[in-house]
Design an enzyme around this catalytic site. Structure first.
Site, mmCIF file in Angstrom:
data_model
loop_
_atom_site.group_PDB
_atom_site.id
_atom_site.type_symbol
_atom_site.label_atom_id
_atom_site.label_comp_id
_atom_site.label_asym_id
_atom_site.label_seq_id
_atom_site.Cartn_x
_atom_site.Cartn_y
_atom_site.Cartn_z
ATOM 1 N NE ARG A 167 2.205 12.348 20.716
ATOM 2 C CZ ARG A 167 2.870 12.848 19.682
ATOM 3 N NH1 ARG A 167 2.193 13.257 18.613
ATOM 4 N NH2 ARG A 167 4.186 12.937 19.704
ATOM 5 C CE LYS A 191 3.025 14.937 23.176
ATOM 6 N NZ LYS A 191 4.096 14.408 24.067
ATOM 7 C CG HIS A 262 1.091 6.402 24.585
ATOM 8 N ND1 HIS A 262 0.794 7.480 23.771
ATOM 9 C CD2 HIS A 262 2.403 6.521 24.883
ATOM 10 C CE1 HIS A 262 1.876 8.212 23.590
ATOM 11 N NE2 HIS A 262 2.868 7.656 24.240
ATOM 12 N NE ARG A 265 3.032 8.142 20.017
ATOM 13 C CZ ARG A 265 3.219 8.924 18.948
ATOM 14 N NH1 ARG A 265 2.420 8.812 17.909
ATOM 15 N NH2 ARG A 265 4.205 9.796 18.919
ATOM 16 C CG HIS A 288 8.742 10.406 18.159
ATOM 17 N ND1 HIS A 288 9.173 9.101 18.042
ATOM 18 C CD2 HIS A 288 7.689 10.367 19.017
ATOM 19 C CE1 HIS A 288 8.413 8.317 18.786
ATOM 20 N NE2 HIS A 288 7.505 9.072 19.386
ATOM 21 C CE1 TYR A 297 7.756 3.008 20.702
ATOM 22 C CE2 TYR A 297 8.783 4.903 19.660
ATOM 23 C CZ TYR A 297 7.784 4.362 20.432
ATOM 24 O OH TYR A 297 6.808 5.171 20.944
#
Length: 316
Positions: A167, A191, A262, A265, A288, A297
């Site tokens: 990110r 995150k 993004h 990404r 993730h 995806y």
């Protein structure tokens, strides 16, 4: 409060007890969950909206929150034209909040444990074709060849974004010591401050080596610190500068969609899956929390396969 449809919902004045609980919850999000400022604002905003709705219904204590009130709040949001994605996010915010209330003894039960939410329409932005990605990075490398530190930095950032799928916030947060140039991996703080390791290939390694050996030293100032990527004034580069770079460089790729970091990404993830990488590996690479996010995806790859089939097969 203004809805996505342009209609307004009159805000209620929170009773002191509810306002105090919101403040305590915000401190919990910052100090214990270590969320980003953006995530904290989103959670607190959603919870404030929920409690404003509850106050209009006469509730003055979070211990009295029940499933009926939560559903009433979501129904009100829907009537104001909120999107399914927004409704799903707010239902999640409500469940996280009520779980915290029950866990900390502020409520006798978890009112949101049975709260459902509409399935959000999860769409991905366009991605670059492999040839478009190669053209983008080739042009960046050519710019770096002029010897300017900014060109060398930009080439290194673009290569690393595409190579690892990190990110933009993770990119600008990197320090020099996060790179292991011998093993060609980078330590990423994602995150929730979850750490992961992402590998990168030889082109990214070369671009990073050029930037570190020649470019970075020419931008370093006394306050640069350990930041891997620096702005023109020598401070840690910010996210806006990276977004501007990606948009600007893609303008030089004929026919390429206008993507931000993004989008790179998403492009990296899609190309990995199209190249045969398994979902679990891509999930770990991207950081993730849920495999379901990574599975999105596969839809992009399937759609591309379907379009190619329809264009090429004589009996499509």
């Amino acid at each position: 409060m203004t809805s996505e449809a342009g209609e307004t919902e009159e805000a209620a004045v929170l009773p002191e007890t509810l306002a105090r609980t919101v403040g305590e919850y915000e401190r919990h999000l910052v100090s214990e969950r270590d969320l980003t400022s953006h995530s904290v604002r989103a959670y607190v905003g959603d919870v404030t909206g929920l409690l404003e709705h509850a106050a209009r219904l006469g509730l003055s204590d979070v211990a009295d929150l029940d499933l009926r009130t939560l559903r009433s709040w979501l129904a009100k949001q829907q009537s104001l034209g909120r999107s399914r994605t927004t409704l799903a996010r707010r239902a999640t915010a409500a469940r996280v909040f009520t779980a915290w209330l029950a866990r900390t003894g502020r409520a006798p039960t978890d009112a949101g444990a049975s709260l459902g939410s509409p399935r959000a329409h999860r769409t991905l932005p366009p991605v670059l074709r492999v040839d478009e990605a190669e053209q983008l990075l080739r042009a960046a490398t050519e710019l770096a060849d002029d010897g300017s530190p900014v060109g060398q930095r930009d080439a290194a950032m673009l290569e690393l974004l595409y190579a690892t799928g990190i990110r933009v916030g993770e990119l600008v947060g990197l320090d020099v010591d996060d790179l292991d140039q011998d093993r060609r991996v980078v330590r990423v703080l994602g995150k929730g401050r979850k750490e992961r390791t992402a590998p990168y290939g030889q082109p990214a390694a070369q671009a990073l080596r050029t930037w570190l050996d020649h470019g970075r030293a020419r931008l370093v100032v006394e306050g640069s610190g350990p930041a891997l990527f620096l702005g023109v004034r020598g401070r840690r580069i910010d996210q806006r500068a990276v977004r501007t770079l990606v948009h600007r460089r893609l303008q030089d790729v004929p026919g390429a969609p206008d993507l931000g970091p993004h989008g790179l990404r998403h492009t990296a993830a899609t190309h990995l899956l199209e190249g045969g990488a398994d979902l679990r590996s891509v999930q770990e690479l991207l950081g993730h929390a849920s495999l379901a996010t990574t599975q999105l995806y596969t839809h992009v790859s399937t759609d591309r396969l379907r379009r190619a089939y329809q264009q090429a097969h004589p009996r499509a």
